[in-house]
Design a protein around this motif. Structure first.
Motif, PDB file in Angstrom:
ATOM      1  N   UNK A 157       0.833  -1.179   0.000  1.00  0.00           N
ATOM      2  CA  UNK A 157       0.000   0.000   0.000  1.00  0.00           C
ATOM      3  C   UNK A 157       0.879   1.244   0.000  1.00  0.00           C
ATOM      4  N   UNK A 158       0.627   2.142  -0.961  1.00  0.00           N
ATOM      5  CA  UNK A 158       1.293   3.428  -1.012  1.00  0.00           C
ATOM      6  C   UNK A 158       0.315   4.454  -0.464  1.00  0.00           C
ATOM      7  N   UNK A 212       2.949 -17.487   3.317  1.00  0.00           N
ATOM      8  CA  UNK A 212       2.192 -18.715   3.564  1.00  0.00           C
ATOM      9  C   UNK A 212       2.784 -19.860   2.748  1.00  0.00           C
ATOM     10  N   UNK A 213       3.117 -19.558   1.500  1.00  0.00           N
ATOM     11  CA  UNK A 213       3.745 -20.563   0.633  1.00  0.00           C
ATOM     12  C   UNK A 213       5.078 -21.019   1.215  1.00  0.00           C
ATOM     13  N   UNK A 259       5.152   3.568   2.170  1.00  0.00           N
ATOM     14  CA  UNK A 259       4.526   2.333   1.716  1.00  0.00           C
ATOM     15  C   UNK A 259       4.578   1.307   2.836  1.00  0.00           C
ATOM     16  N   UNK A 260       3.673   0.350   2.774  1.00  0.00           N
ATOM     17  CA  UNK A 260       3.638  -0.741   3.741  1.00  0.00           C
ATOM     18  C   UNK A 260       3.187  -2.000   3.016  1.00  0.00           C
ATOM     19  N   UNK A 261       3.802  -3.126   3.358  1.00  0.00           N
ATOM     20  CA  UNK A 261       3.385  -4.407   2.786  1.00  0.00           C
ATOM     21  C   UNK A 261       2.185  -4.894   3.585  1.00  0.00           C
ATOM     22  N   UNK A 262       1.021  -4.838   2.971  1.00  0.00           N
ATOM     23  CA  UNK A 262      -0.213  -5.204   3.659  1.00  0.00           C
ATOM     24  C   UNK A 262      -0.418  -6.708   3.693  1.00  0.00           C
ATOM     25  N   UNK A 263      -0.057  -7.379   2.621  1.00  0.00           N
ATOM     26  CA  UNK A 263      -0.270  -8.828   2.547  1.00  0.00           C
ATOM     27  C   UNK A 263       0.788  -9.448   1.650  1.00  0.00           C
ATOM     28  N   UNK A 289      -3.194   3.811  -2.380  1.00  0.00           N
ATOM     29  CA  UNK A 289      -3.364   3.036  -3.612  1.00  0.00           C
ATOM     30  C   UNK A 289      -2.608   1.735  -3.419  1.00  0.00           C
ATOM     31  N   UNK A 290      -3.269   0.621  -3.677  1.00  0.00           N
ATOM     32  CA  UNK A 290      -2.624  -0.677  -3.550  1.00  0.00           C
ATOM     33  C   UNK A 290      -1.862  -1.043  -4.811  1.00  0.00           C
TER      34      UNK A 290
END
Length: 328
Positions: free
Chosen positions: A1-2, A183-184, A174-178, A138-139
């Motif tokens: 996310x920015x 998980x992989x 920015x942040x890494x939301x997901x 904005x994603x």
């Protein structure tokens, strides 16, 4: 996310710059903006201007449509995926639309859209907006395509974002939301730990209670069976993904249990005085029926999963059936 306290236009430009930065990485081929409103060009034609040049709104719309075309031109199969070709003469910005000719005078003069209308860039009018941490955002979605691996794509994304962060203006971050690759990665590590633990337990326990030579050959059969499965993966069109790794984890427990059962029974027949060949054949035949039924119970338990995969997956019928059979 920015995200950040800035205008939507500036945020959109920064997001597109970040997308371009990501696409420069060789490991990344598909990046999409998420939650961003699409650009629109607003054209407002005063009624007086239409009368002055003898035009109607329909005529203006037809000239605009004719001057902004985009036609398909085929596709190219590449290593990173499929590239679509388009013959584009479309206009994207207000300044491009303002140059569209509407009327040509006998003297050679040209009346353009910008001469009779107000043309400006804007965003589409929708009843949605995106925020992150209470600020406009904005994603940016990065996806795996072709033969890329989720872990390599995620690592390349994080490396590229370090460059993007250095270029962001104050107030924007920015942040890494997901990150689904985590998980992989966790499931892949779980499969590796379980496989290693299973090999150690089988080798150690059978060596302790039976004999080392028998334990060695029983243990060797476990990786051999999995390598055989991996050999058929490309032919069946199956990749190492969340579902196939889940199937491997389930099959790992089955293979380890059955290896111990068969090995112990063969050892018992050796104690009865049989030679190696007879003990192996007779011992395997004695446990074949119960081992087969134990495997069938797992197949029945996961049969609904197979049917759901056949129903919702998109590949061809043969590929779907092969995928489901492999999962079982």
């Amino acid at each position: 996310q920015l995200y950040g306290d800035t205008s939507e236009r500036v945020l959109r430009e920064l997001a597109e710059h970040a997308r371009d930065r990501l696409l420069q990485q060789p490991e990344i081929t598909q990046v999409e903006l998420i939650g961003a409103r699409e650009y629109e060009v607003h054209v407002e034609v005063p009624q007086a201007a239409l009368r002055a040049y003898g035009l109607t709104l329909e005529q203006v719309a037809q000239r605009v449509e004719a001057a902004a075309v985009e036609l398909p031109g085929g596709r190219i199969e590449a290593r990173g995926g499929e590239l679509l070709l388009r013959t584009s003469a479309r206009r994207d910005w207000a300044r491009d639309f303002a140059e569209i000719p509407l009327v040509t005078t006998p003297g050679g003069g040209v009346v353009r859209l910008g001469d009779v209308a107000r043309v400006e860039d804007d965003f589409e009018e929708v009843d949605r907006f995106a925020t992150f941490d209470g600020k406009p955002s904005i994603g940016i979605g990065v996806f795996r395509v072709g033969e890329q691996t989720p872990i390599r794509v995620a690592d390349a994304t994080r490396a590229a974002l370090l460059q993007v962060e250095a270029e962001l203006p104050p107030g924007v971050a920015f942040a890494i939301q997901q990150d689904r690759s985590e998980i992989y990665r966790d499931r892949l590590e779980l499969l590796g730990r379980n496989a290693l633990l299973g090999l150690i337990l089988v080798l150690g326990l059978l060596s302790l209670f039976l004999e080392f030579r028998l334990a060695f050959w029983v243990t060797l059969g476990i990786p051999t069976s999995f390598l055989g499965a991996l050999l058929f993966l490309p032919w069946l069109g199956v990749s190492i993904n969340m579902i196939s790794m889940f199937a491997f984890i389930i099959a790992l427990g089955i293979v380890v249990d059955d290896a111990i059962i068969a090995g112990e029974n063969i050892y018992e027949n050796r104690l009865k005085g049989m030679n190696f060949m007879d003990a192996a054949i007779h011992g395997a035949r004695e446990v074949a029926l119960p081992v087969s039924f134990s495997i069938l119970t797992n197949i029945v338990a996961f049969l609904p999963l197979m049917l759901s995969l056949i129903h919702i997956s998109e590949p061809t019928r043969l590929r779907r059936i092969s995928y489901a059979v492999f999962c079982l």
